[in-house]
Design an enzyme around this catalytic site. Structure first.
Site, mmCIF file in Angstrom:
data_model
loop_
_atom_site.group_PDB
_atom_site.id
_atom_site.type_symbol
_atom_site.label_atom_id
_atom_site.label_comp_id
_atom_site.label_asym_id
_atom_site.label_seq_id
_atom_site.Cartn_x
_atom_site.Cartn_y
_atom_site.Cartn_z
ATOM 1 N N ASN A 282 0.804 -1.217 0.000
ATOM 2 C CA ASN A 282 0.000 0.000 0.000
ATOM 3 C C ASN A 282 0.844 1.277 0.000
ATOM 4 O O ASN A 282 0.418 2.313 0.498
ATOM 5 C CB ASN A 282 -1.028 -0.030 1.130
ATOM 6 C CG ASN A 282 -0.395 -0.162 2.501
ATOM 7 O OD1 ASN A 282 0.826 -0.187 2.623
ATOM 8 N ND2 ASN A 282 -1.212 -0.223 3.534
ATOM 9 N N GLU B 280 9.393 6.175 15.852
ATOM 10 C CA GLU B 280 9.734 5.718 14.497
ATOM 11 C C GLU B 280 10.774 6.625 13.850
ATOM 12 O O GLU B 280 11.661 6.144 13.128
ATOM 13 C CB GLU B 280 8.463 5.638 13.651
ATOM 14 C CG GLU B 280 7.536 4.526 14.139
ATOM 15 C CD GLU B 280 6.150 4.555 13.522
ATOM 16 O OE1 GLU B 280 5.325 3.698 13.897
ATOM 17 O OE2 GLU B 280 5.866 5.423 12.676
HETATM 18 P P1 ATP Z 1 1.160 1.524 8.157
HETATM 19 O O1 ATP Z 1 1.492 1.206 9.604
HETATM 20 O O2 ATP Z 1 2.054 0.811 7.170
HETATM 21 O O3 ATP Z 1 1.064 2.997 7.924
HETATM 22 P P2 ATP Z 1 -1.621 1.233 8.685
HETATM 23 O O4 ATP Z 1 -1.326 1.949 9.945
HETATM 24 O O5 ATP Z 1 -2.618 1.855 7.750
HETATM 25 O O6 ATP Z 1 -0.311 0.972 7.849
HETATM 26 P P3 ATP Z 1 -1.577 -1.239 10.131
HETATM 27 O O7 ATP Z 1 -2.774 -1.845 10.746
HETATM 28 O O8 ATP Z 1 -0.566 -0.576 11.000
HETATM 29 O O9 ATP Z 1 -2.102 -0.246 8.985
HETATM 30 O O10 ATP Z 1 -0.864 -2.376 9.275
HETATM 31 C C1 ATP Z 1 0.493 -2.283 8.889
HETATM 32 C C2 ATP Z 1 0.642 -2.793 7.463
HETATM 33 O O11 ATP Z 1 0.407 -4.199 7.464
HETATM 34 C C3 ATP Z 1 -0.375 -2.224 6.479
HETATM 35 O O12 ATP Z 1 0.057 -1.023 5.888
HETATM 36 C C4 ATP Z 1 -0.483 -3.324 5.454
HETATM 37 O O13 ATP Z 1 0.578 -3.243 4.516
HETATM 38 C C5 ATP Z 1 -0.294 -4.571 6.279
HETATM 39 N N1 ATP Z 1 -1.589 -5.147 6.668
HETATM 40 C C6 ATP Z 1 -2.474 -4.647 7.562
HETATM 41 N N2 ATP Z 1 -3.559 -5.429 7.669
HETATM 42 C C7 ATP Z 1 -3.355 -6.463 6.829
HETATM 43 C C8 ATP Z 1 -4.100 -7.639 6.476
HETATM 44 N N3 ATP Z 1 -5.291 -7.898 7.037
HETATM 45 N N4 ATP Z 1 -3.579 -8.473 5.566
HETATM 46 C C9 ATP Z 1 -2.374 -8.231 5.002
HETATM 47 N N5 ATP Z 1 -1.609 -7.157 5.282
HETATM 48 C C10 ATP Z 1 -2.090 -6.286 6.184
#
Ligand code: ATP
Ligand code: MG
Length: 139
Positions: free
Chosen positions: A114, A128
């Site tokens: 993403n 971080e």
């Molecule tokens: P980031 O921390 O990368 O900014 P976020 O805060 O939007 O993303 P988090 O819940 O922290 O989302 O998840 C970290 C990363 O793990 C996400 O950016 C995504 O790439 C991956 N991820 C999250 N949920 C899923 C899932 N259900 N299946 C696969 N990958 C996931």
């Protein structure tokens, strides 16, 4: 680092696919100042440490693999209300739900790929940022 800074990463496949410049342009156009920037590499272990909060999730092994497959760009960004405004700029975690005009809407390939990371709190932004940069008081 206080409330006007956040931490971001441009993820490996977005860097590899030549999207860093376009993403940085969107970030600056949204009013963020680039305080610090570094093209660097995360080992699988360091990627796992960075995303340690997700260690018990089923997607953790693939997250570690994806985040260590090639270099990333680490960024510290400054703007009033930086953490919240940057999360709005990047859009929902799953690009299928990301709003028009967001970075993930434009550049994410999938939920796992993403395009960008954004800190979710001032406290995590500070942690971080220090994960990648030292002497931050000089920036
Ligand atoms: P980031 O921390 O990368 O900014 P976020 O805060 O939007 O993303 P988090 O819940 O922290 O989302 O998840 C970290 C990363 O793990 C996400 O950016 C995504 O790439 C991956 N991820 C999250 N949920 C899923 C899932 N259900 N299946 C696969 N990958 C996931
Ligand atoms: Mg997160």
């Amino acid at each position: 680092m206080v409330g006007n800074r956040t931490f971001s990463m441009i993820k490996p496949d977005a860097v590899r696919d030549g999207q860093s410049g376009s993403i940085l342009k969107m970030i600056e156009a949204a009013g963020f100042r680039i305080v610090a920037i570094k093209l660097t590499y995360l080992s699988s272990e360091r990627a796992g440490e960075f995303y340690g909060v997700h260690a018990d999730k089923p997607f953790y092994p693939s997250l570690k693999a994806i985040m260590s497959e090639s270099p990333i760009m680490a960024l510290i960004l400054e703007k009033e209300n930086a953490v919240e405004d940057f999360r709005k700029l990047i859009g929902s975690t799953n690009p299928a739900n990301a709003a028009e005009g967001t970075i993930r809407k434009q550049f994410a390939k999938s939920l796992e790929r993403n395009a960008v990371h954004g800190s979710d709190s001032d406290e995590n932004a500070a942690i971080e940022g220090s994960f990648f940069f030292s002497n931050l008081e000089k920036y």
